[in-house]
Motif scaffolding. Sequence first.
Motif, PDB file in Angstrom:
ATOM      1  N   ASP A  31     -13.862  42.246 -14.615  1.00  0.00           N
ATOM      2  CA  ASP A  31     -15.110  41.956 -15.319  1.00  0.00           C
ATOM      3  C   ASP A  31     -15.745  43.223 -15.888  1.00  0.00           C
ATOM      4  O   ASP A  31     -16.952  43.446 -15.798  1.00  0.00           O
ATOM      5  CB  ASP A  31     -16.099  41.233 -14.401  1.00  0.00           C
ATOM      6  CG  ASP A  31     -15.589  39.863 -13.977  1.00  0.00           C
ATOM      7  OD1 ASP A  31     -14.836  39.232 -14.766  1.00  0.00           O
ATOM      8  OD2 ASP A  31     -15.920  39.406 -12.870  1.00  0.00           O
ATOM      9  N   GLY A  32     -14.907  44.097 -16.452  1.00  0.00           N
ATOM     10  CA  GLY A  32     -15.384  45.292 -17.130  1.00  0.00           C
ATOM     11  C   GLY A  32     -15.688  46.489 -16.255  1.00  0.00           C
ATOM     12  O   GLY A  32     -16.121  47.526 -16.743  1.00  0.00           O
ATOM     13  N   THR A  33     -15.448  46.369 -14.950  1.00  0.00           N
ATOM     14  CA  THR A  33     -15.721  47.465 -14.020  1.00  0.00           C
ATOM     15  C   THR A  33     -14.429  47.890 -13.339  1.00  0.00           C
ATOM     16  O   THR A  33     -13.655  47.030 -12.901  1.00  0.00           O
ATOM     17  CB  THR A  33     -16.738  47.015 -12.951  1.00  0.00           C
ATOM     18  OG1 THR A  33     -17.933  46.598 -13.596  1.00  0.00           O
ATOM     19  CG2 THR A  33     -17.054  48.144 -11.979  1.00  0.00           C
ATOM     20  N   ARG A  34     -14.222  49.208 -13.245  1.00  0.00           N
ATOM     21  CA  ARG A  34     -13.012  49.690 -12.585  1.00  0.00           C
ATOM     22  C   ARG A  34     -12.982  49.227 -11.136  1.00  0.00           C
ATOM     23  O   ARG A  34     -13.913  49.455 -10.372  1.00  0.00           O
ATOM     24  CB  ARG A  34     -12.932  51.215 -12.636  1.00  0.00           C
ATOM     25  CG  ARG A  34     -11.571  51.727 -12.135  1.00  0.00           C
ATOM     26  CD  ARG A  34     -11.461  53.199 -12.223  1.00  0.00           C
ATOM     27  NE  ARG A  34     -12.076  53.762 -11.018  1.00  0.00           N
ATOM     28  CZ  ARG A  34     -12.146  55.040 -10.751  1.00  0.00           C
ATOM     29  NH1 ARG A  34     -11.693  55.932 -11.608  1.00  0.00           N
ATOM     30  NH2 ARG A  34     -12.702  55.466  -9.646  1.00  0.00           N
ATOM     31  N   ALA A  35     -11.865  48.586 -10.769  1.00  0.00           N
ATOM     32  CA  ALA A  35     -11.695  48.069  -9.412  1.00  0.00           C
ATOM     33  C   ALA A  35     -10.632  48.829  -8.641  1.00  0.00           C
ATOM     34  O   ALA A  35     -10.552  48.707  -7.426  1.00  0.00           O
ATOM     35  CB  ALA A  35     -11.340  46.585  -9.461  1.00  0.00           C
TER      36      ALA A  35
END
Length: 93
Positions: free
Chosen positions: A20-24
């Motif tokens: 969702d657009g965030t580095r995981a």
Amino acid sequence: MSDIVIKDRPELEYYQIDVDGTRAGLAAYEIEGDVIAFTHTEVDDAHEGQGLGSRLIRYALDDVRARGLKVRPVCPFVKTWIRRHEDYQDLLV
């Protein structure tokens, strides 16, 4: 359902997985000649247990194969993952 994107970040020397657009998570590497050494893999605590590490490594190894590189798995996660997936063992140095 989450939006998952995986990409190579060569300027930072790692493959990155975003949720969702965030580095995981990421899989860090070093390239020398035609060998890529995976040195470290991490998935943020908030995303543990979702299979993101496996998705990330599968993507990275498929990319490595397409680029004609060989793999030196320094990272224990990558080493174990390749051992469990015989169809990727041909990539090993």
